[in-house]
Design a protein around this motif. Structure first.
Motif, PDB file in Angstrom:
ATOM      1  N   UNK A  20      30.499  41.762  44.715  1.00  0.00           N
ATOM      2  CA  UNK A  20      30.319  43.112  45.218  1.00  0.00           C
ATOM      3  C   UNK A  20      30.765  43.259  46.664  1.00  0.00           C
ATOM      4  N   UNK A  21      31.161  42.180  47.276  1.00  0.00           N
ATOM      5  CA  UNK A  21      31.539  42.272  48.681  1.00  0.00           C
ATOM      6  C   UNK A  21      32.774  43.141  48.829  1.00  0.00           C
ATOM      7  N   UNK A  22      32.827  43.840  49.923  1.00  0.00           N
ATOM      8  CA  UNK A  22      33.932  44.750  50.187  1.00  0.00           C
ATOM      9  C   UNK A  22      35.140  43.933  50.624  1.00  0.00           C
ATOM     10  N   UNK A  23      36.038  43.665  49.717  1.00  0.00           N
ATOM     11  CA  UNK A  23      37.266  42.966  50.042  1.00  0.00           C
ATOM     12  C   UNK A  23      38.268  44.011  50.516  1.00  0.00           C
ATOM     13  N   UNK A  24      38.894  43.726  51.629  1.00  0.00           N
ATOM     14  CA  UNK A  24      39.885  44.660  52.149  1.00  0.00           C
ATOM     15  C   UNK A  24      41.141  44.567  51.302  1.00  0.00           C
ATOM     16  N   UNK A  25      41.386  45.588  50.523  1.00  0.00           N
ATOM     17  CA  UNK A  25      42.584  45.691  49.710  1.00  0.00           C
ATOM     18  C   UNK A  25      43.164  47.056  49.993  1.00  0.00           C
ATOM     19  N   UNK A  26      44.413  47.096  50.293  1.00  0.00           N
ATOM     20  CA  UNK A  26      45.065  48.376  50.517  1.00  0.00           C
ATOM     21  C   UNK A  26      46.113  48.552  49.432  1.00  0.00           C
ATOM     22  N   UNK A  27      45.948  49.601  48.677  1.00  0.00           N
ATOM     23  CA  UNK A  27      46.883  49.918  47.610  1.00  0.00           C
ATOM     24  C   UNK A  27      47.762  51.074  48.072  1.00  0.00           C
ATOM     25  N   UNK A  28      48.940  51.164  47.504  1.00  0.00           N
ATOM     26  CA  UNK A  28      49.871  52.205  47.927  1.00  0.00           C
ATOM     27  C   UNK A  28      49.430  53.595  47.489  1.00  0.00           C
ATOM     28  N   UNK A  29      48.628  53.667  46.487  1.00  0.00           N
ATOM     29  CA  UNK A  29      48.145  54.921  45.946  1.00  0.00           C
ATOM     30  C   UNK A  29      46.787  55.219  46.595  1.00  0.00           C
ATOM     31  N   UNK A  30      46.663  56.352  47.254  1.00  0.00           N
ATOM     32  CA  UNK A  30      45.415  56.685  47.962  1.00  0.00           C
ATOM     33  C   UNK A  30      44.213  56.749  47.022  1.00  0.00           C
ATOM     34  N   UNK A  31      44.398  57.345  45.836  1.00  0.00           N
ATOM     35  CA  UNK A  31      43.302  57.395  44.874  1.00  0.00           C
ATOM     36  C   UNK A  31      42.871  55.984  44.486  1.00  0.00           C
ATOM     37  N   UNK A  32      43.831  55.125  44.165  1.00  0.00           N
ATOM     38  CA  UNK A  32      43.514  53.748  43.773  1.00  0.00           C
ATOM     39  C   UNK A  32      42.806  53.021  44.909  1.00  0.00           C
ATOM     40  N   UNK A  33      43.223  53.280  46.125  1.00  0.00           N
ATOM     41  CA  UNK A  33      42.608  52.662  47.290  1.00  0.00           C
ATOM     42  C   UNK A  33      41.125  53.053  47.394  1.00  0.00           C
ATOM     43  N   UNK A  34      40.814  54.305  47.075  1.00  0.00           N
ATOM     44  CA  UNK A  34      39.424  54.776  47.084  1.00  0.00           C
ATOM     45  C   UNK A  34      38.657  54.308  45.846  1.00  0.00           C
ATOM     46  N   UNK A  35      39.318  54.333  44.693  1.00  0.00           N
ATOM     47  CA  UNK A  35      38.685  53.997  43.428  1.00  0.00           C
ATOM     48  C   UNK A  35      38.367  52.510  43.336  1.00  0.00           C
ATOM     49  N   UNK A  36      39.250  51.674  43.891  1.00  0.00           N
ATOM     50  CA  UNK A  36      39.156  50.221  43.761  1.00  0.00           C
ATOM     51  C   UNK A  36      37.787  49.637  44.096  1.00  0.00           C
ATOM     52  N   UNK A  37      37.246  49.844  45.297  1.00  0.00           N
ATOM     53  CA  UNK A  37      35.989  49.151  45.621  1.00  0.00           C
ATOM     54  C   UNK A  37      34.816  49.603  44.755  1.00  0.00           C
ATOM     55  N   UNK A  38      34.787  50.876  44.408  1.00  0.00           N
ATOM     56  CA  UNK A  38      33.687  51.388  43.587  1.00  0.00           C
ATOM     57  C   UNK A  38      33.802  50.839  42.160  1.00  0.00           C
ATOM     58  N   UNK A  39      35.015  50.857  41.614  1.00  0.00           N
ATOM     59  CA  UNK A  39      35.221  50.336  40.260  1.00  0.00           C
ATOM     60  C   UNK A  39      34.895  48.846  40.207  1.00  0.00           C
ATOM     61  N   UNK A  40      35.300  48.096  41.217  1.00  0.00           N
ATOM     62  CA  UNK A  40      35.014  46.663  41.244  1.00  0.00           C
ATOM     63  C   UNK A  40      33.511  46.409  41.214  1.00  0.00           C
ATOM     64  N   UNK A  41      32.775  47.106  42.045  1.00  0.00           N
ATOM     65  CA  UNK A  41      31.315  46.909  42.087  1.00  0.00           C
ATOM     66  C   UNK A  41      30.650  47.405  40.805  1.00  0.00           C
ATOM     67  N   UNK A  42      31.101  48.554  40.286  1.00  0.00           N
ATOM     68  CA  UNK A  42      30.504  49.101  39.066  1.00  0.00           C
ATOM     69  C   UNK A  42      30.726  48.160  37.885  1.00  0.00           C
TER      70      UNK A  42
END
Length: 180
Positions: A20-42
């Protein structure tokens, strides 16, 4: 002593959830960048919920008119696959065997893990144009791919909440909620 114990428990609650740790990942797609950490934890939290229920209780159901614990997980995995394949990837979904009879806890969790990973691949690959591409959900709701991904996450959260109740009804402490 109590203070040391409380501080230790507080510290462990943050350090024991590496997934659940917040890994810094930057995706080229802004939505994916926002969706990524929440989806990973969920997704990780759902897998933790599935893991904590003993295999012998996967057939548990509070009443005859609701899914068993295993059926909840299979339904969730099937829904993730179906919505993702059909509305985000624009693909025909392969048949998904919802039958829980004869499937081990490990097999069910693996199907769930693979379903979650299929969504990972989808949102990471979407271009900004594709994420806003119109889809006709169930031939009656006009929406876009981005909202379908949010629906997938919402549906998963809905069933995860039910699974937490199943755990509690069996005297099992659910994993600590990780939130956003």
């Amino acid at each position: 002593m109590k203070k040391v114990l409380l501080i230790s428990l507080f510290w462990l609650s943050f350090t024991s959830h590496e997934a659940f740790s917040q890994t810094e990942v930057t995706l080229e797609n802004e939505f994916a960048d926002d969706f990524y950490p929440v989806w990973q934890r969920a997704g990780a939290y759902l897998l933790e919920v599935a893991e904590v229920m003993p295999a012998e209780l996967y057939g548990y159901q509070p009443t005859e008119d609701v899914f068993t614990f295993a059926e909840q997980l299979m339904h969730t995995a099937a829904n993730i696959y179906f919505l993702n394949a059909t509305y985000v990837q624009d693909e025909e979904m392969e048949d998904f065997d919802l039958e829980t009879e004869g499937k081990s806890k490990e097999e069910i969790i693996q199907l769930l893990r693979e379903a979650i990973a299929s969504v990972d691949a989808s949102y990471k690959a979407l271009s900004p144009e594709e994420e806003n591409e119109a889809v006709n959900l169930f031939n009656r709701i006009e929406t876009n791919k981005k909202r379908v991904l949010l629906l997938i996450r919402d549906h998963m959260t809905h069933h995860r909440g039910q699974l937490v109740i199943y755990l509690r009804m069996n005297g099992i402490e659910p994993p600590s909620y990780v939130g956003w």
